[in-house]
Design an enzyme around this catalytic site. Structure first.
Site, PDB file in Angstrom:
ATOM      1  N   PRO A   1     -37.899  10.130 -22.182  1.00 37.60           N
ATOM      2  CA  PRO A   1     -38.718   9.260 -23.028  1.00 37.60           C
ATOM      3  C   PRO A   1     -40.080   8.949 -22.398  1.00 37.60           C
TER       4      PRO A   1
ATOM      5  N   TRP B   1     -36.141  14.343 -27.117  1.00 36.59           N
ATOM      6  CA  TRP B   1     -36.800  15.442 -27.835  1.00 36.59           C
ATOM      7  C   TRP B   1     -36.155  16.784 -27.500  1.00 36.59           C
TER       8      TRP B   1
ATOM      9  N   GLU C   1     -43.790  22.532 -25.275  1.00 41.55           N
ATOM     10  CA  GLU C   1     -44.081  23.649 -24.365  1.00 41.55           C
ATOM     11  C   GLU C   1     -45.471  23.544 -23.747  1.00 41.55           C
TER      12      GLU C   1
ATOM     13  N   ALA D   1     -40.547  30.794 -22.814  1.00 42.53           N
ATOM     14  CA  ALA D   1     -40.632  30.249 -24.174  1.00 42.53           C
ATOM     15  C   ALA D   1     -42.085  30.197 -24.645  1.00 42.53           C
TER      16      ALA D   1
ATOM     17  N   PHE E   1     -31.887  22.729 -23.599  1.00 41.92           N
ATOM     18  CA  PHE E   1     -32.636  22.700 -22.344  1.00 41.92           C
ATOM     19  C   PHE E   1     -33.257  21.315 -22.231  1.00 41.92           C
TER      20      PHE E   1
HETATM   21  P1  TGC Z   1     -47.197  21.761  -9.775  1.00 39.80           P
HETATM   22  O1  TGC Z   1     -47.384  21.054  -8.474  1.00 39.80           O
HETATM   23  O2  TGC Z   1     -48.335  22.448 -10.415  1.00 39.80           O
HETATM   24  O3  TGC Z   1     -46.014  22.827  -9.626  1.00 39.80           O
HETATM   25  C1  TGC Z   1     -44.741  22.472  -9.106  1.00 39.80           C
HETATM   26  C2  TGC Z   1     -44.067  23.757  -8.671  1.00 39.80           C
HETATM   27  O4  TGC Z   1     -43.903  24.623  -9.794  1.00 39.80           O
HETATM   28  C3  TGC Z   1     -44.664  25.835  -9.618  1.00 39.80           C
HETATM   29  N1  TGC Z   1     -45.246  26.139 -10.933  1.00 39.80           N
HETATM   30  C4  TGC Z   1     -44.769  27.095 -11.730  1.00 39.80           C
HETATM   31  N2  TGC Z   1     -43.771  27.978 -11.546  1.00 39.80           N
HETATM   32  C5  TGC Z   1     -43.513  28.828 -12.552  1.00 39.80           C
HETATM   33  N3  TGC Z   1     -44.204  28.809 -13.706  1.00 39.80           N
HETATM   34  C6  TGC Z   1     -45.187  27.937 -13.934  1.00 39.80           C
HETATM   35  N4  TGC Z   1     -45.825  27.926 -15.097  1.00 39.80           N
HETATM   36  C7  TGC Z   1     -45.516  27.020 -12.918  1.00 39.80           C
HETATM   37  N5  TGC Z   1     -46.426  26.020 -12.797  1.00 39.80           N
HETATM   38  C8  TGC Z   1     -46.254  25.501 -11.578  1.00 39.80           C
HETATM   39  C9  TGC Z   1     -45.696  25.513  -8.568  1.00 39.80           C
HETATM   40  O5  TGC Z   1     -46.115  26.676  -7.886  1.00 39.80           O
HETATM   41  C10 TGC Z   1     -44.908  24.572  -7.676  1.00 39.80           C
HETATM   42  O6  TGC Z   1     -43.989  25.359  -6.932  1.00 39.80           O
HETATM   43  P2  TGC Z   1     -43.538  24.908  -5.441  1.00 39.80           P
HETATM   44  O7  TGC Z   1     -42.647  26.007  -5.004  1.00 39.80           O
HETATM   45  O8  TGC Z   1     -44.808  24.787  -4.668  1.00 39.80           O
HETATM   46  O9  TGC Z   1     -42.843  23.594  -5.599  1.00 39.80           O
HETATM   47  O10 TGC Z   1     -46.529  20.720 -10.776  1.00 39.80           O
HETATM   48  P3  TGC Z   1     -47.127  19.406 -11.462  1.00 39.80           P
HETATM   49  O11 TGC Z   1     -46.120  18.311 -11.289  1.00 39.80           O
HETATM   50  O12 TGC Z   1     -48.531  19.166 -10.980  1.00 39.80           O
HETATM   51  O13 TGC Z   1     -47.131  19.800 -13.016  1.00 39.80           O
HETATM   52  C11 TGC Z   1     -47.870  20.862 -13.492  1.00 39.80           C
HETATM   53  C12 TGC Z   1     -47.819  20.898 -15.039  1.00 39.80           C
HETATM   54  C13 TGC Z   1     -48.491  19.683 -15.631  1.00 39.80           C
HETATM   55  C14 TGC Z   1     -48.587  22.153 -15.464  1.00 39.80           C
HETATM   56  C15 TGC Z   1     -46.369  20.993 -15.534  1.00 39.80           C
HETATM   57  O14 TGC Z   1     -45.656  19.881 -15.214  1.00 39.80           O
HETATM   58  C16 TGC Z   1     -46.246  21.247 -17.027  1.00 39.80           C
HETATM   59  O15 TGC Z   1     -46.261  22.400 -17.442  1.00 39.80           O
HETATM   60  N6  TGC Z   1     -46.085  20.184 -17.884  1.00 39.80           N
HETATM   61  C17 TGC Z   1     -45.761  20.372 -19.294  1.00 39.80           C
HETATM   62  C18 TGC Z   1     -44.276  20.165 -19.515  1.00 39.80           C
HETATM   63  C19 TGC Z   1     -43.722  20.997 -20.632  1.00 39.80           C
HETATM   64  O16 TGC Z   1     -44.312  21.964 -21.082  1.00 39.80           O
HETATM   65  N7  TGC Z   1     -42.521  20.678 -21.082  1.00 39.80           N
HETATM   66  C20 TGC Z   1     -41.826  21.489 -22.053  1.00 39.80           C
HETATM   67  C21 TGC Z   1     -40.390  21.055 -22.188  1.00 39.80           C
HETATM   68  S1  TGC Z   1     -39.336  22.214 -23.018  1.00 39.80           S
HETATM   69  C22 TGC Z   1     -39.892  22.217 -24.605  1.00 39.80           C
HETATM   70  O17 TGC Z   1     -40.849  21.631 -24.963  1.00 39.80           O
HETATM   71  C23 TGC Z   1     -39.116  23.059 -25.564  1.00 39.80           C
HETATM   72  S2  TGC Z   1     -39.791  23.010 -27.149  1.00 39.80           S
HETATM   73  C24 TGC Z   1     -38.923  24.163 -28.040  1.00 39.80           C
HETATM   74  C25 TGC Z   1     -39.386  25.576 -27.860  1.00 39.80           C
HETATM   75  O18 TGC Z   1     -39.695  26.019 -26.756  1.00 39.80           O
HETATM   76  O19 TGC Z   1     -39.397  26.314 -28.890  1.00 39.80           O
HETATM   77  P1  FAD Z   2     -47.192  12.886 -23.335  1.00 40.85           P
HETATM   78  O1  FAD Z   2     -46.908  13.619 -22.071  1.00 40.85           O
HETATM   79  O2  FAD Z   2     -46.969  11.407 -23.346  1.00 40.85           O
HETATM   80  O3  FAD Z   2     -48.685  13.190 -23.773  1.00 40.85           O
HETATM   81  C1  FAD Z   2     -49.412  12.360 -24.701  1.00 40.85           C
HETATM   82  C2  FAD Z   2     -50.843  12.863 -24.769  1.00 40.85           C
HETATM   83  O4  FAD Z   2     -51.442  12.766 -23.457  1.00 40.85           O
HETATM   84  C3  FAD Z   2     -50.930  14.340 -25.160  1.00 40.85           C
HETATM   85  O5  FAD Z   2     -52.011  14.537 -26.047  1.00 40.85           O
HETATM   86  C4  FAD Z   2     -51.214  15.027 -23.837  1.00 40.85           C
HETATM   87  O6  FAD Z   2     -51.899  16.251 -23.978  1.00 40.85           O
HETATM   88  C5  FAD Z   2     -52.074  13.999 -23.141  1.00 40.85           C
HETATM   89  N1  FAD Z   2     -52.093  14.208 -21.680  1.00 40.85           N
HETATM   90  C6  FAD Z   2     -51.019  14.349 -20.872  1.00 40.85           C
HETATM   91  N2  FAD Z   2     -51.423  14.534 -19.606  1.00 40.85           N
HETATM   92  C7  FAD Z   2     -52.783  14.517 -19.623  1.00 40.85           C
HETATM   93  C8  FAD Z   2     -53.798  14.665 -18.632  1.00 40.85           C
HETATM   94  N3  FAD Z   2     -53.485  14.879 -17.352  1.00 40.85           N
HETATM   95  N4  FAD Z   2     -55.090  14.574 -19.025  1.00 40.85           N
HETATM   96  C9  FAD Z   2     -55.421  14.352 -20.318  1.00 40.85           C
HETATM   97  N5  FAD Z   2     -54.513  14.216 -21.316  1.00 40.85           N
HETATM   98  C10 FAD Z   2     -53.211  14.297 -20.953  1.00 40.85           C
HETATM   99  N6  FAD Z   2     -38.481  19.005 -24.433  1.00 40.85           N
HETATM  100  C11 FAD Z   2     -37.436  19.576 -23.763  1.00 40.85           C
HETATM  101  O7  FAD Z   2     -37.262  19.363 -22.559  1.00 40.85           O
HETATM  102  N7  FAD Z   2     -36.550  20.377 -24.412  1.00 40.85           N
HETATM  103  C12 FAD Z   2     -36.669  20.656 -25.742  1.00 40.85           C
HETATM  104  O8  FAD Z   2     -35.851  21.394 -26.281  1.00 40.85           O
HETATM  105  C13 FAD Z   2     -37.749  20.068 -26.468  1.00 40.85           C
HETATM  106  N8  FAD Z   2     -37.860  20.265 -27.809  1.00 40.85           N
HETATM  107  C14 FAD Z   2     -38.849  19.592 -28.513  1.00 40.85           C
HETATM  108  C15 FAD Z   2     -38.874  19.699 -29.908  1.00 40.85           C
HETATM  109  C16 FAD Z   2     -39.826  18.987 -30.623  1.00 40.85           C
HETATM  110  C17 FAD Z   2     -39.843  19.058 -32.119  1.00 40.85           C
HETATM  111  C18 FAD Z   2     -40.810  18.224 -29.954  1.00 40.85           C
HETATM  112  C19 FAD Z   2     -41.876  17.492 -30.720  1.00 40.85           C
HETATM  113  C20 FAD Z   2     -40.775  18.107 -28.578  1.00 40.85           C
HETATM  114  C21 FAD Z   2     -39.787  18.790 -27.831  1.00 40.85           C
HETATM  115  N9  FAD Z   2     -39.682  18.656 -26.457  1.00 40.85           N
HETATM  116  C22 FAD Z   2     -38.657  19.234 -25.758  1.00 40.85           C
HETATM  117  C23 FAD Z   2     -40.567  17.723 -25.752  1.00 40.85           C
HETATM  118  C24 FAD Z   2     -41.969  18.269 -25.484  1.00 40.85           C
HETATM  119  O9  FAD Z   2     -41.946  19.251 -24.478  1.00 40.85           O
HETATM  120  C25 FAD Z   2     -42.866  17.088 -25.081  1.00 40.85           C
HETATM  121  O10 FAD Z   2     -43.044  16.322 -26.256  1.00 40.85           O
HETATM  122  C26 FAD Z   2     -44.191  17.559 -24.521  1.00 40.85           C
HETATM  123  O11 FAD Z   2     -44.018  18.124 -23.238  1.00 40.85           O
HETATM  124  C27 FAD Z   2     -45.227  16.406 -24.418  1.00 40.85           C
HETATM  125  O12 FAD Z   2     -44.666  15.290 -23.843  1.00 40.85           O
HETATM  126  P2  FAD Z   2     -44.803  13.835 -24.546  1.00 40.85           P
HETATM  127  O13 FAD Z   2     -44.402  13.975 -25.959  1.00 40.85           O
HETATM  128  O14 FAD Z   2     -44.090  12.864 -23.687  1.00 40.85           O
HETATM  129  O15 FAD Z   2     -46.373  13.541 -24.540  1.00 40.85           O
END
Ligand code: TGC
Ligand code: FAD
Length: 390
Positions: free
Chosen positions: A140, A168, A369, A248, A135
């Site tokens: 970067p 990542w 996440e 997740a 996914f």
């Molecule tokens: P924002 O304007 O708040 O929302 C954009 C659109 O998305 C909708 N929405 C959601 N929908 C479903 N579930 C949620 N949790 C949602 N949160 C928001 C929202 O209603 C809106 O919809 P629409 O129809 O109006 O367009 O978006 P934003 O750009 O301000 O960002 C919000 C924020 C910061 C919370 C979001 O970007 C975020 O969650 N950032 C963190 C990214 C993250 O968690 N990445 C993970 C990547 S995958 C991974 O790490 C896998 S690790 C391995 C494992 O899982 O084991």
């Molecule tokens: P950044 O976004 O650069 O954040 C750096 C710091 O800034 C953090 O402490 C954060 O909390 C802080 N910060 C960010 N925004 C704010 C704010 N508004 N105010 C104050 N502080 C803030 N991603 C995928 O898509 N798919 C995967 O399968 C996946 N697997 C992963 C596996 C591993 C082992 C790891 C480590 C990461 C993985 N990721 C994956 C990526 C992961 O989701 C990102 O690392 C995570 O979302 C944080 O992004 P970043 O590392 O760029 O940190």
């Protein structure tokens, strides 16, 4: 002397879990004892984990996409899925990550947003662990703020051409299919990219000190040409990938507590065996104060997890509630693993005990996440109605 109870026994956690979910949990626990635990040290130390073999074993066990219905998936309750994550992460966070990324991210994306043809093509093979998915959302320069992503998909008549870099990405370099999120002229869209498509390349990210029993990769999409049918038709906008993250993150609410339970139970056993100044370490007040505080944190976190499980099974769980659980479970699990480590003294720095391995893994779980700050801000937005991300 009274008979020792485990932290979960003290909280009566078993009484809160229904019989079907408990049976699934016990099956996974037995599987981890027999098939995973004997190899954890090797996998962590070498950083070399047999993802393909494990995926097939997880497929036979029925955990890949277990909470999804149809297309070869088991259709269990959400709580059962959470409990499976807990048992897997009690072994190692990297193994739970494999299952989360396959089932909650890659398979869920196809199940929720895909066409019938895409579902039939990918989901049964992914549920069996014969096809591996990844996914790809993070880049970067864009992790917490995925809306800023640079990956772009442009239309050239009936083909899509994808360009960009993702970083990542769990299992990116072993996957058969990558779910890639990209900007288009019309919103963010998801694409199913077979990893043998020309222009797609992936390399494993080396030198990780955390989540070593998991493959983490960088993906490059260099003019990857895909048919029109590669796009997930039902996802438009950032809500597409964020809906997958909810799944997740829910698994992590339970999963992280598995790492904490394992750390605490290993530490309690150690204190009963280790004699210091002529009696077991467990017999000192200072030790018991630490064990008690950690047990309160673990048990209350588990009760929150089970409450969120109930809400999800009732179809009522909201994203900001998942943030409560992800923030709390991971933060408390990391605190518990870190606080356990010194109780083991020098032994605590080795792989002979699981504690520092769990603590190191949980550093990744805290970041991926949604970081702790992202979940705090999500909760803050729910409380105040004001977004403070930007
Ligand atoms: P924002 O304007 O708040 O929302 C954009 C659109 O998305 C909708 N929405 C959601 N929908 C479903 N579930 C949620 N949790 C949602 N949160 C928001 C929202 O209603 C809106 O919809 P629409 O129809 O109006 O367009 O978006 P934003 O750009 O301000 O960002 C919000 C924020 C910061 C919370 C979001 O970007 C975020 O969650 N950032 C963190 C990214 C993250 O968690 N990445 C993970 C990547 S995958 C991974 O790490 C896998 S690790 C391995 C494992 O899982 O084991
Ligand atoms: P950044 O976004 O650069 O954040 C750096 C710091 O800034 C953090 O402490 C954060 O909390 C802080 N910060 C960010 N925004 C704010 C704010 N508004 N105010 C104050 N502080 C803030 N991603 C995928 O898509 N798919 C995967 O399968 C996946 N697997 C992963 C596996 C591993 C082992 C790891 C480590 C990461 C993985 N990721 C994956 C990526 C992961 O989701 C990102 O690392 C995570 O979302 C944080 O992004 P970043 O590392 O760029 O940190």
């Amino acid at each position: 002397m009274t008979t020792p109870q485990t932290p979960f026994e003290l909280f009566g956690i078993d009484g809160l879990i229904d019989a079907t979910d408990a049976k699934i949990q016990n099956t996974i626990r037995d599987f981890t004892d027999d098939h995973l635990r004997p190899h954890l040290t090797d996998w962590y130390e070498s950083g070399d984990v047999p993802v393909r073999e494990l995926a097939r074993e997880f497929g036979k066990l029925g955990v890949l996409g277990m909470h999804l219905t149809g297309y070869g998936c088991e259709g269990t309750s959400a709580t059962a899925y959470g409990l499976a994550c807990l048992e897997l992460e009690a072994a190692d966070s990297g193994l739970r990550t494999l299952v989360s990324v396959q089932g909650s991210l890659a398979m869920y994306a196809i199940h929720r947003w895909g066409s019938e043809e895409q579902k039939h093509h990918w989901l049964p093979a992914m549920a069996r662990g014969e096809a591996i998915g990844c996914f790809a959302l993070t880049e970067p320069d864009f992790g917490s703020d995925p809306a800023g992503m640079r990956t772009y998909a442009r239309r050239d008549q009936s083909v899509w051409i994808l360009t960009g870099t993702k970083k990542w990405i769990t299992n990116g370099s072993v996957a058969d299919v990558a779910v890639v999120w990209a900007h288009t002229d019309d919103k963010i869209r998801g694409f199913l990219v077979p990893t043998d498509t020309p222009g797609f390349s992936a390399r494993q990210i080396p030198n990780k000190l955390s989540l070593r029993a998991s493959v983490t990769s960088e993906l490059v999409l260099d003019d990857v040409r895909l048919p029109e049918s590669a796009m997930l038709p039902e996802a438009a906008g950032l809500a597409g990938p964020l809906a997958c993250l909810n799944e997740a993150r829910f698994g992590i609410v339970f999963g992280a507590l598995g790492a904490a339970r394992d750390s605490l139970e290993a530490t309690i056993s150690y204190t009963l065996e280790r004699e210091i100044f002529g009696k077991p370490l467990a017999g000192y007040q200072a030790t018991q104060l630490k064990l008690s505080d950690m047990t309160v944190k673990l048990g209350t976190a588990m009760m929150l997890a089970l409450q969120l499980g109930r809400l999800k099974d009732a179809g009522q769980l909201r994203p900001e509630q998942i943030s409560l659980g992800k923030l709390n479970s991971v933060r408390e699990a990391l605190n518990i693993a870190r606080d356990c480590r010194p109780i083991l003294g020098a032994n605590g720095i080795t792989l002979d005990y699981p504690v520092l391995r769990h603590a190191n893994n949980l550093e990744s779980v805290l970041t991926y996440e949604g970081t702790a700050e992202i979940h705090q801000l999500t909760i803050g937005r729910a409380l105040t109605g004001q977004q403070a991300f930007r």
